[in-house]
Design an enzyme around this catalytic site. Structure first.
Site, PDB file in Angstrom:
ATOM      1  N   MET A 176      39.606  96.109  83.885  1.00 17.16           N
ATOM      2  CA  MET A 176      38.605  97.087  84.353  1.00 17.16           C
ATOM      3  C   MET A 176      37.294  96.862  83.619  1.00 17.16           C
ATOM      4  SD  MET A 176      40.926 100.505  84.430  1.00 17.16           S
ATOM      5  CE  MET A 176      42.599 100.500  85.064  1.00 17.16           C
ATOM      6  N   MET A 186      39.917  94.657  88.541  1.00 19.35           N
ATOM      7  CA  MET A 186      39.123  95.786  89.060  1.00 19.35           C
ATOM      8  C   MET A 186      37.725  95.600  88.491  1.00 19.35           C
ATOM      9  SD  MET A 186      42.104  98.636  88.532  1.00 19.35           S
ATOM     10  CE  MET A 186      43.005  97.557  87.427  1.00 19.35           C
TER      11      MET A 186
HETATM   12  C1  DX5 Z   1      45.361 101.769  88.064  1.00 21.41           C
HETATM   13  C2  DX5 Z   1      46.095 100.496  87.690  1.00 21.41           C
HETATM   14  C3  DX5 Z   1      47.551 100.666  87.613  1.00 21.41           C
HETATM   15  C4  DX5 Z   1      48.019 101.657  86.585  1.00 21.41           C
HETATM   16  C5  DX5 Z   1      49.312 102.212  87.047  1.00 21.41           C
HETATM   17  O1  DX5 Z   1      44.043 101.470  88.300  1.00 21.41           O
HETATM   18  O2  DX5 Z   1      45.821  99.478  88.610  1.00 21.41           O
HETATM   19  O3  DX5 Z   1      48.205  99.422  87.441  1.00 21.41           O
HETATM   20  O4  DX5 Z   1      48.174 101.119  85.314  1.00 21.41           O
HETATM   21  O5  DX5 Z   1      49.682 103.201  86.157  1.00 21.41           O
HETATM   22  P1  DX5 Z   1      50.772 104.303  86.545  1.00 21.41           P
HETATM   23  O6  DX5 Z   1      52.024 103.548  86.852  1.00 21.41           O
HETATM   24  O7  DX5 Z   1      50.851 105.123  85.299  1.00 21.41           O
HETATM   25  O8  DX5 Z   1      50.239 105.029  87.725  1.00 21.41           O
HETATM   26 ZN    ZN Z   2      47.039  97.617  88.580  1.00 22.31          ZN
END
Ligand code: DX5
Ligand code: ZN
Length: 221
Positions: A39, A71
């Site tokens: 991110m 992302m």
């Molecule tokens: C969110 C990420 C996910 C996140 C999922 O933007 O892409 O991979 O880590 O986390 P949980 O399983 O806690 O929803």
């Molecule tokens: Zn993810």
């Protein structure tokens, strides 16, 4: 890629102070892939880890499949850096690339697998033109940026549509779901057609990874 169901713990929920050991432990506990969330505080409002951390995991002896979820905007330069750092698959969001076909081709030409990610509000129409080039389609069941959010149930319809699209190609394309996957939702996602399941908090916020992963696996239909 083979046909078995894949569980891919998201290291976003791991303890970053001991990341190498967290990754080794979760793999020893039965995880198939490592899901690596990148991110940039631009495409999403959060900031995580870059290619150096991926390379550090490889240097620490992690040999299993690393599934990098970008992302970030832009995509292309960092995608190449992640390939050099040892990523096995790179997925990105179409909104973050000006030329989606070019981004996919660049990843594949560098010898890596490529995936495309769809947010809850992103239409699937772009898949019509690129699905045959992909190794994986990732359906977000939360809005990207944070772990620990609640599963958005309308994503299941999207999974079912993509399942049909993938089957119509006759190609070996994985269908991954990411966000809010836990003991209650993994079965629904599997029933809708997903075969690759990302789970962050549902795994790393527990004590016994082996027990958690085998319970999750037992709920896959
Ligand atoms: C969110 C990420 C996910 C996140 C999922 O933007 O892409 O991979 O880590 O986390 P949980 O399983 O806690 O929803
Ligand atoms: Zn993810």
């Amino acid at each position: 890629m083979d046909k078995k169901n894949i569980i891919a713990p998201s290291i976003l929920a791991a303890n970053f102070a001991t990341l190498g050991d967290e990754v080794k432990n979760v793999l020893k506990a039965g995880a198939d892939w490592i899901h690596f969330d990148v991110m940039d505080n631009h495409y999403v409002p959060n900031l995580t880890i870059g290619p150096m951390v991926c390379k550090s995991l490889r240097d620490y002896g992690v040999k299993e499949f690393i599934d990098v979820h970008l992302m970030i905007d832009p995509v292309d330069n960092l995608a190449q850096d992640f390939i050099k750092a040892g990523a096995d698959l790179i997925s990105f969001h179409p909104e973050a690339s000006k030329h989606v076909h070019r981004s996919i081709s660049a990843i594949k030409e560098a010898g890596c697998k490529a995936g495309l990610v769809f947010n809850p509000a992103t239409p699937l129409s772009i898949l019509d033109n690129v699905i045959e080039d992909l190794d994986l389609v990732l359906i977000m069941s939360v809005n990207p940026g944070f772990g620990g959010q609640s599963f958005i149930h309308s994503s299941l319809e999207k999974v079912a549509i993509v399942r049909q699209m993938i089957d119509a190609t006759g190609k070996d394309i994985r269908l991954e779901i990411d966000g809010g996957i836990n003991n209650e939702t993994i079965g629904l996602a599997s029933e809708a057609g997903a075969d690759t399941f990302v789970a962050g908090s549902a795994i790393f916020n527990t004590e016994d990874y082996e027990n958690t992963i085998s319970t999750l696996r037992s709920k896959i239909i």
